[in-house]
Design an enzyme around this catalytic site. Structure first.
Site, mmCIF file in Angstrom:
data_model
loop_
_atom_site.group_PDB
_atom_site.id
_atom_site.type_symbol
_atom_site.label_atom_id
_atom_site.label_comp_id
_atom_site.label_asym_id
_atom_site.label_seq_id
_atom_site.Cartn_x
_atom_site.Cartn_y
_atom_site.Cartn_z
ATOM 1 N N CYS A 143 0.805 -1.229 0.000
ATOM 2 C CA CYS A 143 0.000 0.000 0.000
ATOM 3 C C CYS A 143 0.836 1.275 0.000
ATOM 4 O O CYS A 143 0.299 2.365 -0.119
ATOM 5 C CB CYS A 143 -0.974 0.013 1.176
ATOM 6 S SG CYS A 143 -2.277 -1.213 1.003
ATOM 7 N N HIS A 199 -12.434 10.908 -7.698
ATOM 8 C CA HIS A 199 -11.379 10.979 -8.709
ATOM 9 C C HIS A 199 -10.254 11.920 -8.266
ATOM 10 O O HIS A 199 -9.721 12.686 -9.065
ATOM 11 C CB HIS A 199 -11.941 11.372 -10.070
ATOM 12 C CG HIS A 199 -12.678 10.237 -10.707
ATOM 13 N ND1 HIS A 199 -13.978 9.923 -10.368
ATOM 14 C CD2 HIS A 199 -12.286 9.329 -11.633
ATOM 15 C CE1 HIS A 199 -14.352 8.866 -11.077
ATOM 16 N NE2 HIS A 199 -13.348 8.485 -11.836
ATOM 17 N N GLU A 253 -12.898 0.781 1.984
ATOM 18 C CA GLU A 253 -12.000 0.925 0.835
ATOM 19 C C GLU A 253 -12.019 -0.313 -0.052
ATOM 20 O O GLU A 253 -11.621 -0.247 -1.210
ATOM 21 C CB GLU A 253 -10.587 1.291 1.267
ATOM 22 C CG GLU A 253 -9.820 0.236 1.985
ATOM 23 C CD GLU A 253 -8.371 0.647 2.241
ATOM 24 O OE1 GLU A 253 -8.082 1.845 2.404
ATOM 25 O OE2 GLU A 253 -7.527 -0.254 2.278
#
Length: 120
Positions: A22, A66, A107
């Site tokens: 990550c 975005h 997530e």
């Protein structure tokens, strides 16, 4: 009574203070669940779903969707993003006579956080 509305947004991030996969740039389709509580109003609702949608989209989704979360957060963990969302929404809900009860921020399908405004 608790009113619940779900949202989603796309965002990318990388965890700069983390050792593992990550730490590399990657993205998620986040799922946000907003829960507000309050009494029924004269229309027999806690709040109109359309009104809640407008608030969340204006204060949260428009800023996160975005986006590259590292532009907004030093360490954009799901936990930190959830705290930010809470801060964006809680005062606005109070102005409208309801209380932000809880938010869930996912997530992935299996990994998320629940936040209720407590100090962390």
């Amino acid at each position: 009574m608790i009113l619940v509305k779900k949202f989603s947004f796309e965002a990318a991030h990388n965890l700069t203070r983390y050792l593992g996969k990550c730490e590399r740039l990657h993205g998620h389709t986040y799922r946000l669940v907003v829960k507000i509580e309050g009494p029924l109003n004269e229309e027999e609702m806690v709040m109109d779903f359309a009104e809640l949608k407008k608030i969340v989209e204006e204060l949260v989704i428009s800023k996160l969707d975005h986006s590259y979360l590292n532009d907004m957060f030093d360490q954009p963990t799901t936990e930190r993003v959830a705290i930010w969302i809470w801060d964006q929404l809680s005062k606005e809900m109070e102005k409208r006579g309801v209380r932000l009860h809880e938010i869930e921020l996912w997530e992935t399908e299996t990994s998320g956080v629940v936040y209720r405004g407590e100090k962390v």
